[in-house]
Motif scaffolding. Structure first.
Motif, PDB file in Angstrom:
ATOM      1  N   GLN A 170       0.866  -1.252   0.158  1.00 58.52           N
ATOM      2  CA  GLN A 170       0.144  -0.087   0.210  1.00 58.52           C
ATOM      3  C   GLN A 170       0.916   1.238   0.000  1.00 58.52           C
ATOM      4  OE1 GLN A 170      -2.524  -0.554   3.166  1.00 58.52           O
ATOM      5  NE2 GLN A 170      -3.971  -2.093   2.578  1.00 58.52           N
ATOM      6  N   GLN A 171       1.781   1.216   0.699  1.00 61.30           N
ATOM      7  CA  GLN A 171       2.699   2.360   0.908  1.00 61.30           C
ATOM      8  C   GLN A 171       3.493   2.689  -0.607  1.00 61.30           C
ATOM      9  OE1 GLN A 171       5.452   1.401   4.162  1.00 61.30           O
ATOM     10  NE2 GLN A 171       4.186   2.230   5.376  1.00 61.30           N
ATOM     11  N   VAL A 172       3.717   1.709  -1.090  1.00 59.63           N
ATOM     12  CA  VAL A 172       4.470   1.655  -2.642  1.00 59.63           C
ATOM     13  C   VAL A 172       3.645   2.247  -3.631  1.00 59.63           C
ATOM     14  CG1 VAL A 172       5.463   0.252  -4.383  1.00 59.63           C
ATOM     15  CG2 VAL A 172       6.489   0.111  -2.111  1.00 59.63           C
ATOM     16  N   ARG A 173       2.428   1.685  -3.507  1.00 57.36           N
ATOM     17  CA  ARG A 173       1.354   2.137  -4.610  1.00 57.36           C
ATOM     18  C   ARG A 173       0.770   3.582  -4.567  1.00 57.36           C
ATOM     19  NH1 ARG A 173      -1.282  -3.706  -3.789  1.00 57.36           N
ATOM     20  NH2 ARG A 173      -0.164  -4.765  -5.544  1.00 57.36           N
ATOM     21  N   SER A 174       1.159   4.107  -3.041  1.00 58.63           N
ATOM     22  CA  SER A 174       0.659   5.544  -2.913  1.00 58.63           C
ATOM     23  C   SER A 174       1.860   6.316  -3.252  1.00 58.63           C
ATOM     24  CB  SER A 174       0.323   5.735  -1.219  1.00 58.63           C
ATOM     25  OG  SER A 174       1.627   5.269  -0.345  1.00 58.63           O
ATOM     26  N   GLU A 175       3.017   6.035  -3.550  1.00 58.24           N
ATOM     27  CA  GLU A 175       4.135   6.744  -3.998  1.00 58.24           C
ATOM     28  C   GLU A 175       3.834   7.437  -5.319  1.00 58.24           C
ATOM     29  OE1 GLU A 175       6.755   7.808  -2.553  1.00 58.24           O
ATOM     30  OE2 GLU A 175       6.676   6.470  -0.635  1.00 58.24           O
ATOM     31  N   PRO A 176       4.110   8.757  -5.482  1.00 61.21           N
ATOM     32  CA  PRO A 176       3.692   9.644  -6.849  1.00 61.21           C
ATOM     33  C   PRO A 176       4.692   9.149  -7.821  1.00 61.21           C
ATOM     34  CG  PRO A 176       5.183  10.883  -5.401  1.00 61.21           C
ATOM     35  CD  PRO A 176       4.488   9.773  -4.407  1.00 61.21           C
ATOM     36  N   LEU A 177       4.439   9.194  -9.109  1.00 56.85           N
ATOM     37  CA  LEU A 177       5.040   8.588 -10.131  1.00 56.85           C
ATOM     38  C   LEU A 177       6.296   9.222 -10.192  1.00 56.85           C
ATOM     39  CD1 LEU A 177       2.254   8.570 -12.979  1.00 56.85           C
ATOM     40  CD2 LEU A 177       3.447   6.611 -11.828  1.00 56.85           C
ATOM     41  N   SER A 178       6.596  10.620  -9.791  1.00 55.60           N
ATOM     42  CA  SER A 178       7.887  11.259  -9.880  1.00 55.60           C
ATOM     43  C   SER A 178       8.908  10.737  -9.124  1.00 55.60           C
ATOM     44  CB  SER A 178       7.322  12.821  -9.264  1.00 55.60           C
ATOM     45  OG  SER A 178       6.889  12.776  -8.126  1.00 55.60           O
ATOM     46  N   ALA A 179       8.379   9.949  -7.911  1.00 57.88           N
ATOM     47  CA  ALA A 179       9.372   9.179  -7.016  1.00 57.88           C
ATOM     48  C   ALA A 179      10.158   7.987  -7.782  1.00 57.88           C
ATOM     49  CB  ALA A 179       8.941   8.832  -5.495  1.00 57.88           C
ATOM     50  N   TRP A 180       9.681   7.533  -8.751  1.00 57.65           N
ATOM     51  CA  TRP A 180       9.903   6.447  -9.637  1.00 57.65           C
ATOM     52  C   TRP A 180      11.013   6.946 -10.754  1.00 57.65           C
ATOM     53  CZ3 TRP A 180       8.515   1.414  -8.137  1.00 57.65           C
ATOM     54  CH2 TRP A 180       7.333   1.248  -7.146  1.00 57.65           C
ATOM     55  N   ARG A 181      11.901   5.931 -10.914  1.00 57.79           N
ATOM     56  CA  ARG A 181      12.927   6.324 -12.077  1.00 57.79           C
ATOM     57  C   ARG A 181      13.082   4.914 -13.080  1.00 57.79           C
ATOM     58  NH1 ARG A 181      18.442   5.473 -11.274  1.00 57.79           N
ATOM     59  NH2 ARG A 181      18.905   4.958  -9.067  1.00 57.79           N
ATOM     60  N   ARG A 182      13.243   5.247 -14.121  1.00 52.15           N
ATOM     61  CA  ARG A 182      13.371   3.677 -14.909  1.00 52.15           C
ATOM     62  C   ARG A 182      14.639   3.504 -15.403  1.00 52.15           C
ATOM     63  NH1 ARG A 182       9.650   0.907 -17.431  1.00 52.15           N
ATOM     64  NH2 ARG A 182       7.988   2.365 -17.044  1.00 52.15           N
ATOM     65  N   ILE A 183      15.388   2.389 -15.229  1.00 54.15           N
ATOM     66  CA  ILE A 183      16.574   1.895 -15.495  1.00 54.15           C
ATOM     67  C   ILE A 183      16.789   1.188 -16.679  1.00 54.15           C
ATOM     68  CG2 ILE A 183      17.357   2.571 -13.316  1.00 54.15           C
ATOM     69  CD1 ILE A 183      17.683  -0.655 -12.796  1.00 54.15           C
ATOM     70  N   GLN A 184      17.930   1.010 -17.248  1.00 50.78           N
ATOM     71  CA  GLN A 184      18.076  -0.159 -18.426  1.00 50.78           C
ATOM     72  C   GLN A 184      18.860  -0.975 -17.993  1.00 50.78           C
ATOM     73  OE1 GLN A 184      16.886   0.008 -21.784  1.00 50.78           O
ATOM     74  NE2 GLN A 184      17.947  -1.904 -22.104  1.00 50.78           N
ATOM     75  N   LEU A 185      18.568  -2.480 -17.950  1.00 51.18           N
ATOM     76  CA  LEU A 185      19.486  -3.425 -17.549  1.00 51.18           C
ATOM     77  C   LEU A 185      20.334  -3.870 -18.619  1.00 51.18           C
ATOM     78  CD1 LEU A 185      17.165  -5.450 -15.120  1.00 51.18           C
ATOM     79  CD2 LEU A 185      18.549  -4.099 -14.572  1.00 51.18           C
ATOM     80  N   GLU A 186      21.626  -4.204 -18.242  1.00 50.33           N
ATOM     81  CA  GLU A 186      22.453  -4.825 -19.345  1.00 50.33           C
ATOM     82  C   GLU A 186      23.065  -6.070 -18.975  1.00 50.33           C
ATOM     83  OE1 GLU A 186      25.532  -1.797 -19.795  1.00 50.33           O
ATOM     84  OE2 GLU A 186      24.072  -0.180 -20.383  1.00 50.33           O
ATOM     85  N   GLY A 187      23.281  -7.007 -20.100  1.00 50.31           N
ATOM     86  CA  GLY A 187      23.978  -7.985 -19.924  1.00 50.31           C
ATOM     87  C   GLY A 187      23.214  -9.112 -19.299  1.00 50.31           C
ATOM     88  N   VAL A 188      21.702  -9.028 -19.115  1.00 48.66           N
ATOM     89  CA  VAL A 188      20.947  -9.990 -18.708  1.00 48.66           C
ATOM     90  C   VAL A 188      20.057 -10.381 -19.847  1.00 48.66           C
ATOM     91  CG1 VAL A 188      21.027  -8.948 -16.684  1.00 48.66           C
ATOM     92  CG2 VAL A 188      19.311  -8.098 -18.003  1.00 48.66           C
ATOM     93  N   SER A 189      19.689 -11.900 -19.718  1.00 43.77           N
ATOM     94  CA  SER A 189      18.829 -12.420 -21.013  1.00 43.77           C
ATOM     95  C   SER A 189      17.502 -12.496 -20.388  1.00 43.77           C
ATOM     96  CB  SER A 189      19.467 -13.935 -21.361  1.00 43.77           C
ATOM     97  OG  SER A 189      20.724 -13.807 -21.825  1.00 43.77           O
ATOM     98  N   ARG A 190      16.769 -11.378 -20.563  1.00 46.61           N
ATOM     99  CA  ARG A 190      15.297 -11.371 -20.079  1.00 46.61           C
ATOM    100  C   ARG A 190      14.542 -10.485 -20.689  1.00 46.61           C
ATOM    101  NH1 ARG A 190      15.076 -11.345 -14.617  1.00 46.61           N
ATOM    102  NH2 ARG A 190      12.999 -10.541 -14.849  1.00 46.61           N
ATOM    103  N   LYS A 191      13.131 -10.765 -20.762  1.00 45.90           N
ATOM    104  CA  LYS A 191      12.193 -10.030 -21.581  1.00 45.90           C
ATOM    105  C   LYS A 191      12.241  -8.459 -21.159  1.00 45.90           C
ATOM    106  CE  LYS A 191       7.532  -9.827 -23.313  1.00 45.90           C
ATOM    107  NZ  LYS A 191       6.207 -10.616 -23.272  1.00 45.90           N
TER     108      LYS A 191
END
Length: 582
Positions: free
Chosen positions: A390-411
């Motif tokens: 519940q606490q995580v879902r209440s966080e604003p979108l601005s608190a999140w950031r997107r990253i790019q994983l490298e060298g991993v074989s996943r979708k």
């Protein structure tokens, strides 16, 4: 009961209106209430309930209207004419000291086909106990396998001759084992041995079976006449299963950590690298007996708890070698096993492990605090709760950031993260928490670590690599048969796990020597391409030549310089080992 003074009820009517069976009485009371629209007070009075208890009964029925009041009759025959017909004959034969298999075979010759299982049911019904083990002269005359000689190192024949063996590939490990003073190490540690089968020869015979991926140690009985397998161990014949069962019970459990430390030191001297990052996990080895001393543990393969032996394993992340194992873990001690590994590693190498990776159930927050105070980096998962979600879902979108994983074989290579520092019970100071979503899971993943300055991308990529240990445990179960507790050989789990560690390290050492695509190959792959190979052993006055037939993968062995090897083998009277490839 029906409170009626009427004496006009017939016997058949009384069966329904004055039921004596509890379930029948409940059925009639509920039927009167729901079908005949009798009031609850009247239904309770009529069938002998208090008003309160009847209301509870009616409530329970509303909650479970599909309750079964009537047991359907069992289908099929209620007698066993086939078994009953020969019951007396089975009893008569058992009194002649015949086993269920003997009885089944004998009855078949008389025209009565009945399985040994059916015979055992008859004997159990008649109160017969299991037949004790019999000597060969007490068994009925029949065709029997050839009995092998008794294992005795003093009877080892190294005279010049040729031997054709199924186990030619095992000799590819001999150069590594010959470089280790195994006999001296075992004698110093105190492993049991005798003049006939010294400790080193006993361990090599067991190790040979583990290296060859024998599903059950009892399968050794099929190999007793193969001189090549015996020669690998340095004996005239390979010891029988009774010896292996008895030997594993004679080893002092306190000897295993010392052997493990000495063995891996020797492996490191031969070029098996040791890293600083380790993947840790528990594995439950299922037990199917009735021993009350065996605890129940969670078996992930079956998603349930069952009796088993809890084993702790540590894998070197860089070499994929199992470098530590303990099969003596009790429930009350399992949270502290990670600290035992840290102590073991410090004693062996002189320094603490640099990094430990494990899942959320391996230890406690208090032990995480101890690791942090010792300066050991760690990464683990945090168990999710509804409040955390519940606490995580209440966080604003601005608190999140997107990253790019490298060298991993996943979708899913672009997860979103929420990086923060939190406080935990029993943990002194802040700890870093990375919440990860968009990984293909419905709920986010909570990653805990004391590495405050390392980038989130590298931390997530490193934890993803931890899945390799689960694959390697599966490889150990599948190829080294870590789960093979149910066997005619009562092999102690401690010794079996120690042999698994030794065999695993030898396979990784061979893989590193082969190089190319085999550096990361699983043990079964290496076994299929190199170890599962017949050969002709040519024994001369000064050498033992292993001559392989022409195989597609021989060029890899030649490239690994096996063709030029010429080393003495201490347990084979110092004869020099050589390889020839067809």
């Amino acid at each position: 009961m029906l409170n009626s003074s009427s004496e006009s009820l017939t016997e058949w009517a009384r069966f329904f209106l004055e039921p004596k069976n509890t379930t029948h009485r409940q059925y009639e009371a509920l039927r009167a209430y729901f079908v005949e629209n009798v009031s609850s007070r009247e239904a309770a009075r009529r069938f002998g309930y208090t008003e309160g208890s009847f209301r509870v009964l009616a409530h329970q029925f509303r909650q479970n209207p599909n309750r079964q009041f009537f047991v359907p009759p069992a289908k099929g025959p209620h007698t066993a004419p086939k078994k009953d017909k020969i019951r007396n004959k089975v009893i008569e034969l058992r009194k002649q000291n015949l086993s269920i298999y003997d009885i089944s075979d004998l009855l078949a010759t008389e025209g009565h086909k009945i399985s040994p299982v059916s015979v055992s049911y008859i004997l159990k019904e008649e109160g017969f106990a299991r037949l004790p083990r019999r000597r060969d002269d007490e068994r009925p005359p029949c065709t029997r396998p050839i009995a092998g000689a008794v294992a005795d190192v003093r009877q080892l024949d190294l005279s010049p001759r040729r031997i054709h063996t199924k186990f030619g590939g095992l000799f590819l490990f001999v150069p590594f084992i010959a470089a280790i003073p195994l006999d001296e190490i075992l004698d110093e540690i105190g492993f049991p041995g005798s003049k006939m089968v010294p400790a080193g020869h006993a361990i090599r015979s067991l190790l040979a079976l583990k290296l060859f991926g024998s599903a059950r140690h009892s399968h050794v009985m099929s190999y007793v006449l193969d001189e090549g397998l015996a020669l690998f161990a340095g004996l005239n014949v390979i010891p029988k299963r009774a010896f292996h069962a008895e030997y594993s019970c004679r080893v002092d459990p306190r000897s295993y950590p010392r052997l493990m430390r000495r063995w891996f030191d020797a492996m490191a001297n031969q070029g098996l690298d040791q890293g600083g990052s380790f993947d840790l996990d528990f594995h439950t080895i299922p037990f199917h007996g009735e021993n009350a001393l065996v605890e129940k543990h969670y078996v992930s393969k079956r998603s349930r708890k069952q009796k088993g032996i809890l084993a702790f394993v540590a894998q070197d992340a860089s070499t994929r070698v199992f470098c530590y194992g303990n099969a003596d873990v009790r429930k009350e001690d399992q949270n502290d096993e990670i600290l035992n590994f840290v102590d073991y590693w410090k004693k062996r190498t002189g320094h603490l492990p640099e990094e430990l990776i494990f899942d959320s159930k391996l230890t406690t927050y208090a032990n995480l605090n101890r690791l942090n105070r010792q300066g050991v980096d760690f990464m683990t998962l945090r168990r999710r709760s509804k409040k955390m979600l519940q606490q995580v879902r209440s966080e604003p979108l601005s608190a999140w950031r997107r990253i790019q994983l490298e060298g991993v074989s996943r979708k899913y290579k672009t997860p979103r993260i929420l990086d923060s520092k939190i406080m935990l019970k029993d943990y002194e100071g802040p700890i870093r928490q990375i919440v990860i979503t968009d990984l293909g899971h419905e709920d986010p993943t909570f990653l805990l670590t004391n590495q405050m300055n390392r980038s989130a991308r590298k931390l997530i990529q490193r934890y993803a690599e931890r899945m390799i240990i689960e694959n390697n445990i599966a490889d150990g179960i599948d190829f080294f048969h870590m789960d093979a507790l149910s066997s005619t050989v009562a092999m102690k789990v401690n010794l079996d796990l120690q042999l698994t560690l030794m065999a695993s390290s030898l396979y990784r050492l061979l893989a590193s020597k082969l190089g190319n695509r085999y550096h990361k190959a699983k043990s079964r792959h290496i076994f299929r391409d190199f170890i599962d190979a017949t050969a002709t052993l040519v024994i001369t006055q000064k050498a033992i030549m292993v001559r392989f037939q022409k195989r597609a993968c021989n060029p890899f062995l030649i490239a690994a310089d096996y063709e030029n090897l010429d080393i003495p083998v201490p347990w084979l009277a110092g004869k020099r080992l050589q390889f020839v490839f067809g």
